[in-house]
Design a protein around this motif. Structure first.
Motif, PDB file in Angstrom:
ATOM      1  N   CYS A 210       1.108  -1.144   0.008  1.00  0.00           N
ATOM      2  CA  CYS A 210      -0.236  -0.032   0.228  1.00  0.00           C
ATOM      3  C   CYS A 210       1.116   0.976  -0.329  1.00  0.00           C
ATOM      4  N   ASN A 211       0.512   2.611  -0.816  1.00  0.00           N
ATOM      5  CA  ASN A 211       0.563   3.606  -1.139  1.00  0.00           C
ATOM      6  C   ASN A 211       1.200   4.579   0.370  1.00  0.00           C
ATOM      7  N   ASN A 212       0.573   4.332   1.167  1.00  0.00           N
ATOM      8  CA  ASN A 212       0.725   5.115   2.776  1.00  0.00           C
ATOM      9  C   ASN A 212      -0.461   4.043   3.362  1.00  0.00           C
ATOM     10  N   GLY A 213      -0.271   4.917   4.706  1.00  0.00           N
ATOM     11  CA  GLY A 213      -1.096   4.816   5.988  1.00  0.00           C
ATOM     12  C   GLY A 213      -2.870   4.310   5.726  1.00  0.00           C
ATOM     13  N   ARG A 214      -3.481   5.357   5.394  1.00  0.00           N
ATOM     14  CA  ARG A 214      -4.983   5.990   4.932  1.00  0.00           C
ATOM     15  C   ARG A 214      -5.152   4.104   4.242  1.00  0.00           C
ATOM     16  N   ILE A 215      -4.630   4.148   2.702  1.00  0.00           N
ATOM     17  CA  ILE A 215      -4.751   3.590   2.296  1.00  0.00           C
ATOM     18  C   ILE A 215      -4.855   1.847   2.607  1.00  0.00           C
ATOM     19  N   ALA A 216      -3.387   1.515   3.937  1.00  0.00           N
ATOM     20  CA  ALA A 216      -4.098   0.432   4.150  1.00  0.00           C
ATOM     21  C   ALA A 216      -4.539   0.101   5.536  1.00  0.00           C
ATOM     22  N   TRP A 217      -5.004   1.409   5.718  1.00  0.00           N
ATOM     23  CA  TRP A 217      -5.966   1.436   7.001  1.00  0.00           C
ATOM     24  C   TRP A 217      -7.512   0.742   6.410  1.00  0.00           C
ATOM     25  N   ASP A 218      -7.989   2.203   4.937  1.00  0.00           N
ATOM     26  CA  ASP A 218      -9.122   1.291   4.252  1.00  0.00           C
ATOM     27  C   ASP A 218      -9.223  -0.171   4.088  1.00  0.00           C
ATOM     28  N   LEU A 219      -7.498  -0.766   3.518  1.00  0.00           N
ATOM     29  CA  LEU A 219      -7.516  -2.128   3.531  1.00  0.00           C
ATOM     30  C   LEU A 219      -8.224  -2.627   3.858  1.00  0.00           C
ATOM     31  N   LEU A 220      -7.196  -2.619   5.961  1.00  0.00           N
ATOM     32  CA  LEU A 220      -7.789  -3.723   6.838  1.00  0.00           C
ATOM     33  C   LEU A 220      -9.458  -3.596   7.245  1.00  0.00           C
ATOM     34  N   VAL A 221     -10.308  -2.189   7.324  1.00  0.00           N
ATOM     35  CA  VAL A 221     -11.225  -2.130   7.418  1.00  0.00           C
ATOM     36  C   VAL A 221     -12.350  -2.783   6.891  1.00  0.00           C
ATOM     37  N   GLN A 222     -12.202  -3.088   5.916  1.00  0.00           N
ATOM     38  CA  GLN A 222     -12.545  -3.446   3.917  1.00  0.00           C
ATOM     39  C   GLN A 222     -12.827  -4.769   4.840  1.00  0.00           C
ATOM     40  N   LEU A 223     -11.597  -5.521   4.847  1.00  0.00           N
ATOM     41  CA  LEU A 223     -10.964  -6.848   4.977  1.00  0.00           C
ATOM     42  C   LEU A 223     -12.226  -7.871   6.583  1.00  0.00           C
ATOM     43  N   ALA A 224     -11.901  -6.313   7.570  1.00  0.00           N
ATOM     44  CA  ALA A 224     -12.584  -7.030   8.646  1.00  0.00           C
ATOM     45  C   ALA A 224     -13.931  -6.654   8.679  1.00  0.00           C
ATOM     46  N   GLU A 225     -14.741  -5.703   7.981  1.00  0.00           N
ATOM     47  CA  GLU A 225     -16.154  -5.710   7.891  1.00  0.00           C
ATOM     48  C   GLU A 225     -16.684  -6.524   6.847  1.00  0.00           C
ATOM     49  N   LYS A 226     -16.206  -7.297   6.347  1.00  0.00           N
ATOM     50  CA  LYS A 226     -16.571  -8.552   5.202  1.00  0.00           C
ATOM     51  C   LYS A 226     -16.243  -9.731   6.253  1.00  0.00           C
ATOM     52  N   GLY A 227     -16.059  -9.452   7.447  1.00  0.00           N
ATOM     53  CA  GLY A 227     -15.928 -10.435   7.897  1.00  0.00           C
ATOM     54  C   GLY A 227     -14.894 -11.426   8.107  1.00  0.00           C
ATOM     55  N   ASN A 228     -13.566 -11.108   7.961  1.00  0.00           N
ATOM     56  CA  ASN A 228     -12.104 -11.483   7.622  1.00  0.00           C
ATOM     57  C   ASN A 228     -11.272 -11.183   9.275  1.00  0.00           C
ATOM     58  N   ASP A 229     -10.620 -12.150   9.424  1.00  0.00           N
ATOM     59  CA  ASP A 229      -9.789 -12.135  10.575  1.00  0.00           C
ATOM     60  C   ASP A 229      -8.279 -11.485  10.021  1.00  0.00           C
ATOM     61  N   VAL A 230      -8.314 -10.555  10.349  1.00  0.00           N
ATOM     62  CA  VAL A 230      -7.653  -9.711   9.576  1.00  0.00           C
ATOM     63  C   VAL A 230      -5.703 -10.004   9.805  1.00  0.00           C
TER      64      VAL A 230
END
Length: 312
Positions: A210-230
């Motif tokens: 990921c290119n910066n912290g914001r992109i990484a955070w958004d990715l982790l949140v999206q995965l978590a909201e889909k029920g994934n254990d990141v």
């Protein structure tokens, strides 16, 4: 000029607040550039330089500063602009900085001031300018666009670094275990992302960047909201500290505050001097600090994490 960094001690109060200080300077035009004050050791008028045999003309010689002999890089010439003539060097300035455990001095025309701002006001360069440039971020201030140079890319072009992990570190058993794991790498410098990715893939890991912290955070949140254990998806997060939009300190703190990912293993990495950052790492709840870039050191923190979760 020696007083320009008098307020540098205040930077320790910015940890986890997504703030930074930029040292502003000029090269051969009125365009203003910025460098993170954390990287700067001192600013001084350019002394007489000792010439040395060199492969690149951008290296102008050596400066003898406080008992050290430090290579001097004409930053203007290094990014493809006009070089500073030798007869004008002593009315210019040196920005002495530390990158990747290397001390060097950047020759610049003028040093302006230190500007206090927030990482969320620092933006990635427009995609339309392409990838063949030395910009890592841009920032608008008082109607003018300040350009933040990708010093890692400049130095990588001058001093190419190997990315292969040594066989003593990456044994066949280690490589076999690493293939089962996925690492999330976060860095705004394309050269740093590529270096990490090549090294970790050489080790055997799967890698997402990921290119910066914001992109990484958004990715982790999206995965978590889909029920994934990141924390099961990723072995660990390895994040740069100095990034536009959201810095690594803030990313680490937000991960720790979210119950869905609070067990995530986090390693912060930086070209900044290591001693200063160790205390910062603890304050934001990260698990470790890695001075970048060394492929064996990078592989080592991944191998250590694999052994820990396997109970060895």
């Amino acid at each position: 000029m020696s007083g320009i960094l008098d307020t540098v001690n205040l930077r320790t109060q910015m940890v986890g607040q997504n703030r930074l200080e930029l040292l502003l300077f000029n090269l051969e035009t009125d365009q203003t550039y910025g460098i993170n004050v954390f990287k700067v050791r001192e600013v001084l008028q350019c002394p007489e330089l000792t010439e040395v045999p060199r492969q690149t003309t951008a290296i102008k010689g050596m400066a003898h500063i406080r008992g050290e002999t430090i290579p001097v890089l004409d930053l203007s010439e290094a990014i493809g602009r006009n070089a500073i003539p030798k007869e004008q060097q002593q009315v210019c300035f040196l920005i002495v900085a530390e990158y990747n455990k290397r001390t060097l001095a950047f020759l610049v025309r003028k040093v302006d001031r230190i500007l206090n701002t927030h990482w969320d006001q620092i933006m990635a360069p427009p995609a339309e300018i392409g990838v063949e440039n030395y910009l890592t971020a841009v920032f608008e201030h008082e109607g003018k666009l300040i350009e933040i140079l990708d010093v890692e890319q400049i130095l990588a072009d001058l001093y190419p670094m190997a990315t292969k992990v040594s066989d003593d570190v990456a044994t066949s058993e280690v490589r076999s275990k690493a293939r089962e794991h996925h690492v999330l790498c976060v860095d705004d410098s394309s050269v740093a992302r590529n270096q990490m990715q090549r090294s970790l893939e050489d080790l055997g890991c799967k890698v997402t960047t990921c290119n910066n912290g914001r992109i990484a955070w958004d990715l982790l949140v999206q995965l978590a909201e889909k029920g994934n254990d990141v924390t099961e998806l990723f072995l660990m997060v390895i994040s740069d500290i100095e990034m536009p939009e959201m810095d690594g300190y803030t990313l680490a703190a937000m991960i720790r505050e979210d119950p869905r990912m609070e067990r995530m293993h986090i390693v912060l990495h930086s070209s900044l001097s290591g001693g200063f950052n160790v205390s910062m790492v603890k304050k934001v709840g990260a698990d470790g600090f890695l001075a970048k870039f060394n492929p064996d050191d990078l592989a080592g923190v991944v191998i250590e994490r694999i052994k820990k979760i396997e109970g060895r």
